[in-house]
Write a protein that holds these residues in place. Structure first.
Motif, PDB file in Angstrom:
ATOM      1  N   ILE A   1       0.820  -1.211   0.000  1.00  0.00           N
ATOM      2  CA  ILE A   1       0.000   0.000   0.000  1.00  0.00           C
ATOM      3  C   ILE A   1       0.853   1.259   0.000  1.00  0.00           C
ATOM      4  CG2 ILE A   1      -2.126  -0.975   0.955  1.00  0.00           C
ATOM      5  CD1 ILE A   1      -1.147  -0.186   3.746  1.00  0.00           C
ATOM      6  N   GLN A   2       2.100   1.119  -0.433  1.00  0.00           N
ATOM      7  CA  GLN A   2       2.946   2.312  -0.566  1.00  0.00           C
ATOM      8  C   GLN A   2       2.493   3.142  -1.770  1.00  0.00           C
ATOM      9  OE1 GLN A   2       3.863  -0.727  -1.434  1.00  0.00           O
ATOM     10  NE2 GLN A   2       4.901  -0.641  -3.413  1.00  0.00           N
ATOM     11  N   ILE A   3       2.909   4.394  -1.807  1.00  0.00           N
ATOM     12  CA  ILE A   3       2.586   5.239  -2.944  1.00  0.00           C
ATOM     13  C   ILE A   3       3.249   4.678  -4.205  1.00  0.00           C
ATOM     14  CG2 ILE A   3       2.268   7.367  -1.628  1.00  0.00           C
ATOM     15  CD1 ILE A   3       5.141   8.181  -2.598  1.00  0.00           C
TER      16      ILE A   3
ATOM     17  N   GLY B   1       1.742   8.139   8.287  1.00  0.00           N
ATOM     18  CA  GLY B   1       1.650   6.854   7.578  1.00  0.00           C
ATOM     19  C   GLY B   1       2.979   6.500   6.948  1.00  0.00           C
ATOM     20  N   THR B   2       3.822   5.766   7.715  1.00  0.00           N
ATOM     21  CA  THR B   2       5.202   5.485   7.283  1.00  0.00           C
ATOM     22  C   THR B   2       5.309   4.223   6.456  1.00  0.00           C
ATOM     23  OG1 THR B   2       5.835   6.319   9.495  1.00  0.00           O
ATOM     24  CG2 THR B   2       7.568   5.319   8.151  1.00  0.00           C
ATOM     25  N   LEU B   3       4.573   3.170   6.862  1.00  0.00           N
ATOM     26  CA  LEU B   3       4.760   1.802   6.369  1.00  0.00           C
ATOM     27  C   LEU B   3       6.250   1.452   6.513  1.00  0.00           C
ATOM     28  CD1 LEU B   3       3.143  -0.615   5.195  1.00  0.00           C
ATOM     29  CD2 LEU B   3       3.670   0.249   2.919  1.00  0.00           C
TER      30      LEU B   3
ATOM     31  N   TYR C   1       8.892   3.859   2.214  1.00  0.00           N
ATOM     32  CA  TYR C   1       9.058   4.067   0.762  1.00  0.00           C
ATOM     33  C   TYR C   1       8.825   5.534   0.400  1.00  0.00           C
ATOM     34  CZ  TYR C   1       8.448   3.424  -4.280  1.00  0.00           C
ATOM     35  OH  TYR C   1       8.548   3.526  -5.655  1.00  0.00           O
ATOM     36  N   SER C   2       7.660   6.084   0.770  1.00  0.00           N
ATOM     37  CA  SER C   2       7.440   7.516   0.486  1.00  0.00           C
ATOM     38  C   SER C   2       8.422   8.367   1.275  1.00  0.00           C
ATOM     39  CB  SER C   2       6.001   7.913   0.836  1.00  0.00           C
ATOM     40  OG  SER C   2       5.684   7.562   2.166  1.00  0.00           O
TER      41      SER C   2
ATOM     42  N   GLU D   1       3.739   6.410  12.617  1.00  0.00           N
ATOM     43  CA  GLU D   1       3.335   5.056  12.243  1.00  0.00           C
ATOM     44  C   GLU D   1       2.735   4.328  13.446  1.00  0.00           C
ATOM     45  OE1 GLU D   1       3.096   3.128   9.367  1.00  0.00           O
ATOM     46  OE2 GLU D   1       2.218   1.799  10.862  1.00  0.00           O
ATOM     47  N   LEU D   2       1.601   3.693  13.207  1.00  0.00           N
ATOM     48  CA  LEU D   2       0.896   2.958  14.267  1.00  0.00           C
ATOM     49  C   LEU D   2       1.588   1.638  14.601  1.00  0.00           C
ATOM     50  CD1 LEU D   2      -1.705   2.826  16.015  1.00  0.00           C
ATOM     51  CD2 LEU D   2      -2.810   1.712  14.079  1.00  0.00           C
TER      52      LEU D   2
ATOM     53  N   HIS E   1       6.121  -2.090  11.415  1.00  0.00           N
ATOM     54  CA  HIS E   1       6.392  -1.235  10.260  1.00  0.00           C
ATOM     55  C   HIS E   1       7.455  -0.188  10.616  1.00  0.00           C
ATOM     56  CE1 HIS E   1       2.145  -2.008   8.329  1.00  0.00           C
ATOM     57  NE2 HIS E   1       2.878  -3.090   8.431  1.00  0.00           N
TER      58      HIS E   1
ATOM     59  N   GLY F   1       2.867   5.111  17.197  1.00  0.00           N
ATOM     60  CA  GLY F   1       1.633   5.369  17.935  1.00  0.00           C
ATOM     61  C   GLY F   1       0.537   5.810  16.986  1.00  0.00           C
TER      62      GLY F   1
ATOM     63  N   ALA G   1      -1.640   8.252  15.086  1.00  0.00           N
ATOM     64  CA  ALA G   1      -1.247   9.580  14.602  1.00  0.00           C
ATOM     65  C   ALA G   1      -1.941  10.708  15.366  1.00  0.00           C
ATOM     66  CB  ALA G   1      -1.547   9.686  13.110  1.00  0.00           C
TER      67      ALA G   1
ATOM     68  N   ASP H   1      -0.977   9.932   4.559  1.00  0.00           N
ATOM     69  CA  ASP H   1      -1.136   8.640   3.877  1.00  0.00           C
ATOM     70  C   ASP H   1      -1.392   7.524   4.894  1.00  0.00           C
ATOM     71  OD1 ASP H   1      -1.265   6.870   1.745  1.00  0.00           O
ATOM     72  OD2 ASP H   1       0.897   6.552   1.664  1.00  0.00           O
ATOM     73  N   ALA H   2      -2.167   7.802   5.946  1.00  0.00           N
ATOM     74  CA  ALA H   2      -2.440   6.753   6.943  1.00  0.00           C
ATOM     75  C   ALA H   2      -3.914   6.344   6.853  1.00  0.00           C
ATOM     76  CB  ALA H   2      -2.034   7.214   8.334  1.00  0.00           C
TER      77      ALA H   2
ATOM     78  N   GLU I   1      -9.535   8.990   8.930  1.00  0.00           N
ATOM     79  CA  GLU I   1      -9.074  10.100   9.781  1.00  0.00           C
ATOM     80  C   GLU I   1      -8.582  11.303   8.972  1.00  0.00           C
ATOM     81  OE1 GLU I   1      -6.230   8.444  12.562  1.00  0.00           O
ATOM     82  OE2 GLU I   1      -7.819   7.524  13.748  1.00  0.00           O
TER      83      GLU I   1
HETATM   84  N1  SAM Z   1       3.287   6.400   3.053  1.00  0.00           N
HETATM   85  C1  SAM Z   1       3.695   5.002   2.967  1.00  0.00           C
HETATM   86  C2  SAM Z   1       4.440   4.789   1.683  1.00  0.00           C
HETATM   87  O1  SAM Z   1       3.972   5.292   0.652  1.00  0.00           O
HETATM   88  O2  SAM Z   1       5.465   4.113   1.706  1.00  0.00           O
HETATM   89  C3  SAM Z   1       2.499   4.092   2.986  1.00  0.00           C
HETATM   90  C4  SAM Z   1       1.642   4.253   4.191  1.00  0.00           C
HETATM   91  S1  SAM Z   1       0.387   3.011   4.280  1.00  0.00           S
HETATM   92  C5  SAM Z   1      -0.724   3.496   3.026  1.00  0.00           C
HETATM   93  C6  SAM Z   1      -0.466   3.471   5.739  1.00  0.00           C
HETATM   94  C7  SAM Z   1       0.343   3.263   7.003  1.00  0.00           C
HETATM   95  O3  SAM Z   1      -0.324   3.987   8.038  1.00  0.00           O
HETATM   96  C8  SAM Z   1       0.438   1.820   7.455  1.00  0.00           C
HETATM   97  O4  SAM Z   1       1.769   1.460   7.707  1.00  0.00           O
HETATM   98  C9  SAM Z   1      -0.389   1.783   8.731  1.00  0.00           C
HETATM   99  O5  SAM Z   1       0.134   0.899   9.709  1.00  0.00           O
HETATM  100  C10 SAM Z   1      -0.305   3.216   9.192  1.00  0.00           C
HETATM  101  N2  SAM Z   1      -1.450   3.643  10.018  1.00  0.00           N
HETATM  102  C11 SAM Z   1      -2.746   3.241   9.948  1.00  0.00           C
HETATM  103  N3  SAM Z   1      -3.491   3.873  10.846  1.00  0.00           N
HETATM  104  C12 SAM Z   1      -2.670   4.718  11.501  1.00  0.00           C
HETATM  105  C13 SAM Z   1      -2.839   5.629  12.557  1.00  0.00           C
HETATM  106  N4  SAM Z   1      -4.038   5.819  13.112  1.00  0.00           N
HETATM  107  N5  SAM Z   1      -1.761   6.310  12.998  1.00  0.00           N
HETATM  108  C14 SAM Z   1      -0.547   6.131  12.433  1.00  0.00           C
HETATM  109  N6  SAM Z   1      -0.318   5.277  11.419  1.00  0.00           N
HETATM  110  C15 SAM Z   1      -1.361   4.570  10.969  1.00  0.00           C
END
Ligand code: SAM
Length: 215
Positions: free
Chosen positions: A36-38, A62-64, A67-68, A86-87, A91, A113, A115, A132-133, A137
């Motif tokens: 689910i990365q960009i 939203g770190t995953l 990648y972004s 990042e939650l 990840h 934690g 976000a 990107d999380a 939200e």
């Molecule tokens: N930006 C990243 C990239 O392109 O490489 C992809 C991010 S991915 C779409 C979403 C990430 O947000 C996941 O790793 C997920 O665990 C995290 N996430 C989901 N809910 C969250 C929250 N409430 N707070 C922080 N991170 C969260």
């Protein structure tokens, strides 16, 4: 993608080609996390936009696996920093390793934690924020992030299209009323109509919104 007669992708090859590190990072995500990365074309847009804005201090939600974050980190000057939220501890740990391998470890802080909780602990101003999380939200991220952004700063968000579901396109694979798309639709309406923002959506990847906070 636009294939040339020789089978190569003319535009991707020139403007959003991944180097070996980004390709390996993407492969690592494919092996042990949701893909689910960009997309690379959105990554190249992030790097370009952040450099154009002279961004030194960037916030990502939203770190995953980073990648972004690598595309963002490569836009930063020597003294630039990225706070990325990042939650998932798993990840976050993978992301820290990838930021180190990318030579960005000293610039990037991965905050583990939820976000909306972490955002309470951060102080602005940031030059740019990338969302990107959790899609449900997005309107809350907007509320929390605008006060952290400097005038003239950039607010960028991924997945504005959600493959057609946000606009309610009939051929969209997801229901137009699914909770995530509904929230992104609220976010889209708000960045389009908020007089503090100048916004557009770039048809890159799954739709990349770009807003400038008016000075
Ligand atoms: N930006 C990243 C990239 O392109 O490489 C992809 C991010 S991915 C779409 C979403 C990430 O947000 C996941 O790793 C997920 O665990 C995290 N996430 C989901 N809910 C969250 C929250 N409430 N707070 C922080 N991170 C969260």
């Amino acid at each position: 993608m636009t294939q040339s007669h020789d089978g190569t992708d003319f535009w991707a090859d020139r403007f959003w080609a991944e180097d070996d590190l980004l390709a390996a990072l993407r492969a690592d995500i494919a092996a042990r996390a949701p893909r689910i990365q960009i997309q690379a074309e959105a990554g190249a847009a992030l790097t370009t936009l952040l450099m154009a804005a002279g961004a030194r201090r960037v916030l990502e939600i939203g770190t995953l696996f980073g990648y972004s974050g690598v595309w963002i980190g490569r836009a930063l000057p020597e003294d630039g920093t990225l706070d990325t939220l990042e939650l998932s501890p798993t990840h976050a740990e993978a992301a820290r390793e990838w930021f180190d391998r990318a030579g960005l470890g000293a610039k990037v802080t991965v905050h583990v934690g939820a976000a909306l909780d972490t955002l309470r602990t951060l102080t602005g101003p940031y030059d740019a924020v990338f969302l990107d999380a959790d899609k449900t939200e997005y309107p809350d991220y907007l509320d929390r992030c605008l006060p952290l952004l400097r005038p003239g700063g950039l607010l960028i968000a991924d997945n504005l299209f959600r493959r057609g579901a946000v606009a309610g396109e009939p051929e969209a694979p997801d229901s137009a009323v699914d909770e995530r798309s509904a929230a992104v639709r609220v976010f889209a309406d708000r960045i389009a109509s908020d007089p503090r923002l100048q916004s557009t959506v770039l048809p890159l990847g799954d739709g990349l919104s770009v807003s400038v906070l008016r000075g």
